[in-house]
Design an enzyme around this catalytic site. Structure first.
Site, PDB file in Angstrom:
ATOM      1  N   ARG A  29       0.811  -1.210   0.000  1.00 66.39           N
ATOM      2  CA  ARG A  29       0.000   0.000   0.000  1.00 66.39           C
ATOM      3  C   ARG A  29       0.850   1.268   0.000  1.00 66.39           C
ATOM      4  NH1 ARG A  29      -4.155  -0.637   4.789  1.00 66.39           N
ATOM      5  NH2 ARG A  29      -2.761  -2.302   5.505  1.00 66.39           N
ATOM      6  N   GLN A  84      11.771 -15.144   6.142  1.00 65.01           N
ATOM      7  CA  GLN A  84      10.468 -15.738   5.868  1.00 65.01           C
ATOM      8  C   GLN A  84      10.348 -15.855   4.350  1.00 65.01           C
ATOM      9  OE1 GLN A  84       7.058 -13.257   6.666  1.00 65.01           O
ATOM     10  NE2 GLN A  84       5.632 -14.991   6.759  1.00 65.01           N
ATOM     11  N   THR A  90       1.359 -13.127   9.670  1.00 60.75           N
ATOM     12  CA  THR A  90       2.189 -12.736  10.813  1.00 60.75           C
ATOM     13  C   THR A  90       2.521 -13.918  11.720  1.00 60.75           C
ATOM     14  OG1 THR A  90       0.153 -12.099  11.962  1.00 60.75           O
ATOM     15  CG2 THR A  90       1.368 -10.362  10.825  1.00 60.75           C
ATOM     16  N   TYR A 110       6.191  -5.488  15.695  1.00 60.73           N
ATOM     17  CA  TYR A 110       6.038  -5.281  14.259  1.00 60.73           C
ATOM     18  C   TYR A 110       6.940  -4.140  13.796  1.00 60.73           C
ATOM     19  CZ  TYR A 110       1.821  -8.115  14.788  1.00 60.73           C
ATOM     20  OH  TYR A 110       0.936  -9.128  15.066  1.00 60.73           O
ATOM     21  N   GLY A 149      -9.291  -4.324  15.549  1.00 57.93           N
ATOM     22  CA  GLY A 149      -9.824  -5.448  16.295  1.00 57.93           C
ATOM     23  C   GLY A 149     -10.061  -5.040  17.742  1.00 57.93           C
ATOM     24  N   ARG A 324      25.226  22.951   3.887  1.00 57.23           N
ATOM     25  CA  ARG A 324      25.259  21.592   3.345  1.00 57.23           C
ATOM     26  C   ARG A 324      26.319  20.754   4.056  1.00 57.23           C
ATOM     27  NH1 ARG A 324      25.893  22.431  -2.905  1.00 57.23           N
ATOM     28  NH2 ARG A 324      26.033  20.150  -2.818  1.00 57.23           N
ATOM     29  N   ARG A 431      40.042  42.324 -12.611  1.00 56.05           N
ATOM     30  CA  ARG A 431      38.947  42.707 -13.493  1.00 56.05           C
ATOM     31  C   ARG A 431      39.508  43.496 -14.675  1.00 56.05           C
ATOM     32  NH1 ARG A 431      36.599  46.618  -8.779  1.00 56.05           N
ATOM     33  NH2 ARG A 431      38.045  48.353  -9.018  1.00 56.05           N
TER      34      ARG A 431
END
Length: 455
Positions: A29, A84, A90, A110, A149, A324, A431
Site C-alpha cells: 500500500r 520468511q 504474521t 512489528y 480489532g 550543506r 577585473r
C-alpha cells in the site's frame, strides 16, 4: 543471615528476554519498491527506532525479513536475522524465528509499529512476569476505534480478540483495541504458534490467533494499555505522514526540555540525530537534515536548511541560509540570507552576510565575504579547495577560481576574478580595465528600437 539460602538465591540466573521484530512486509500500500520498514521518519529508517528502543529492554533481538531484503538485514546487524521465504501471515513469520526464541520471555513486535517506547516495552515485559500472566498484549484506546480489532475482557482478563468485520454491534462499541504485540514464555509461545492454523479467507496464519490458544488452555491473558501514538501502524504514505508528525512532536518537546527555544515549534523540522545545545534559538520554518550539531548560544533564523553541519557557539545563521554537509561554522560567525556553504569551514567571527556560495572552502577568523562572492570549486571532473585567510576582505561579486589561496589580511577588489594566489596583506585586482564611450548608449538603444520596428 542464612548464608546457604543467600548463596542459592544469588545463583539464580535472571530471566532472559528476546524481542522478535517482524520486518518482512513489502509495503504494497506504500506503492514503493523499498521495503516498508526502510521508509524514514525524521531522517531515520522506521526499523531503526524499534531496534534502538528494544535494545534498551530486551537481552536479544531477532529480526524476520523477507527474501532479497539485504538492506533490512544489514540495518538489523549485529542482531540475529531469519528469512520468511513465503509470506503466509504474521503467525507464520513469527514461526520462522521460533528456533531463535531461546529461554525466558519472548515479545513479538512489528517493524511497521516503530514508535513504541522503551517504557511501554518494559511495562509489557513486567506484566508478563507479574505472576499470573501467561500472555501479555498491548492495547490502546484510540479516539476513533474505526476498524481495529476489539479486545474483549472479563474481570480484567482478556477473553478474546474479535476482528471488526466479525464483531457484533455491542463488541464494536468496545473502546479497547488490539495493537497486535504479544509477550509470553518462549516454550508457550512456540507451542501456541505451532497450533494455529490458516482456516480463514486469506489462508494465512495470524499471530493474533495465539491469544485464543492461550485462553483455551486456561492461561491468564492481560492487556497493557499504551498511548495510541505509540501503537500507530504504518501501512500507507498517509500513515507515514501521521507517524512523522508524532516523531516531530517528540523531538520538539525534547529539544525545548533540553533548553532550546523554538519560536514556532510546529514549523521546525528536526532529524532523529539533531543536537541542539542549551540556549540555542530556532526561528520559524527551519529544517534540519541528518548530522547537525548546533552549539550553545547559536541562533538559526527563519527559512534556513541545515544538514551535516556544525554551528558553533553564538553563531548566526540565516534567514534563508543553506548549510550543506561538511560545513563547520565557527564561534560567533555569520552566514546570512541567501548564502549557501558546502564542505566549508568558517573561522570564529567570519562573515558571509548575503548572496554568496562557498564550496570546499576554508575561511579564516574574522574574514569578511562580500555579497555575490562565489568560489568555483568544480571543474567538471574534480573538486578543488579555496583558502581565504584570517582578517581578509573579499570584495562583492568576487569569483575565486579554485585551487587558489587568498592570504591573511588580503583584499580582493569588487568584481574581481581571482585565478592566482594572493599574498598576505596584498590587494588583488582581477577585473578588466573600464573604458567609457561617449554617446554610445544612446546610439545602441536607437539601433535596437529600429530593429524592433522593422520586425
Amino acid at each position: 543471615m542464612n548464608t546457604q539460602t543467600d548463596t542459592a538465591l544469588s545463583s539464580v540466573a535472571p530471566t532472559m528476554s528476546t524481542a522478535v521484530i517482524l520486518a518482512a512486509g513489502r509495503g504494497t500500500r506504500m506503492k514503493s519498491e523499498q521495503p516498508k520498514v526502510m521508509h524514514q521518519l525524521a531522517g531515520r529508517p522506521m526499523l531503526r527506532y524499534l531496534l534502538d528502543n528494544a535494545a534498551q529492554v530486551f537481552d536479544r533481538i531477532v529480526v524476520v525479513v523477507g527474501p532479497g531484503m539485504d538492506d533490512v538485514a544489514a540495518l538489523a546487524a549485529p542482531h540475529a536475522v531469519v528469512v520468511q521465504h513465503e509470506r503466509l501471515g504474521t503467525g507464520h513469520a513469527a514461526r520462522q524465528a521460533a528456533a531463535e526464541f531461546g529461554e525466558g520471555d519472548v515479545a513479538v513486535l512489528y517493524g511497521d509499529n516503530p514508535l513504541i517506547t522503551p517504557g511501554t516495552m518494559r511495562a509489557l515485559l513486567e506484566q508478563r512476569r507479574s505472576g499470573d500472566t501467561g500472555l501479555a498484549l498491548l492495547a490502546m484506546e484510540p479516539a476513533d476505534p474505526a476498524r481495529y480489532g476489539r479486545v474483549v475482557t472479563h474481570n480484567g482478563q482478556v477473553t478474546r480478540i474479535v476482528e471488526w468485520a466479525d464483531a457484533t454491534a455491542q463488541e464494536r462499541a468496545i473502546g479497547l483495541c488490539n495493537a497486535g504485540v504479544l509477550c509470553a514464555n518462549a516454550d508457550d509461545f512456540r507451542r501456541w504458534l505451532s497450533e494455529i492454523d490458516n482456516n480463514n479467507a486469506q489462508k494465512e496464519y495470524y499471530l493474533g490467533d495465539v491469544v485464543a490458544r492461550a485462553v483455551a488452555q486456561g492461561e491468564c491473558v492481560r492487556a497493557v494499555v499504551a498511548p495510541e501514538d505509540e501503537l500507530r501502524g504504518i501501512n500507507s504514505r498517509a500513515e507515514l505522514a501521521m507517524a512523522e508528525a508524532c516523531v516531530q512532536a517528540r523531538l520538539r518537546q525534547a529539544a525545548m526540555a533540553g533548553g532550546t527555544t523554538l519560536i514556532a515549534p510546529d514549523t521546525v523540522f528536526l532529524c532523529a540525530d539533531t543536537v541542539l545545545e542549551p540556549d540555542t534559538v530556532v526561528h520559524p520554518h527551519v529544517v534540519f537534515g541528518p548530522g547537525v550539531h548546533v552549539r550553545r548560544g547559536a541562533e538559526i533564523h527563519a527559512f534556513s536548511h541545515v544538514e551535516g553541519a556544525v554551528v558553533g557557539p553564538d553563531a548566526r545563521i540565516g534567514p534563508y541560509a543553506r548549510l550543506r554537509p561538511g560545513s563547520d561554522v565557527g564561534a560567533g560567525a555569520r552566514v546570512g540570507n541567501f548564502v549557501e556553504i558546502k564542505a566549508t569551514t568558517l573561522g570564529a567571527g567570519a562573515k558571509a552576510s548575503h548572496l554568496t556560495y562557498l564550496g570546499d572552502t576554508s575561511v579564516g577568523s574574522n574574514a569578511n565575504i562580500g555579497a555575490g562572492t562565489i568560489t568555483c570549486n568544480y571543474d567538471g571532473v574534480f573538486k578543488h579547495r579555496t583558502e581565504i585567510g584570517a582578517d581578509s576582505f573579499i570584495g562583492s561579486d568576487s569569483v575565486l577560481v579554485a585551487p587558489v589561496r587568498v592570504g591573511d589580511g588580503a583584499i580582493t577588489a569588487a568584481g574581481s576574478v581571482i585565478t592566482h594566489d594572493v599574498p598576505d596583506d596584498a590587494m588583488a585586482f582581477g577585473r578588466a580595465r573600464q573604458s567609457n564611450r561617449a554617446e554610445q548608449a544612446r546610439v545602441f538603444r536607437e539601433r535596437l528600437k529600429n530593429r524592433k520596428e522593422q520586425g
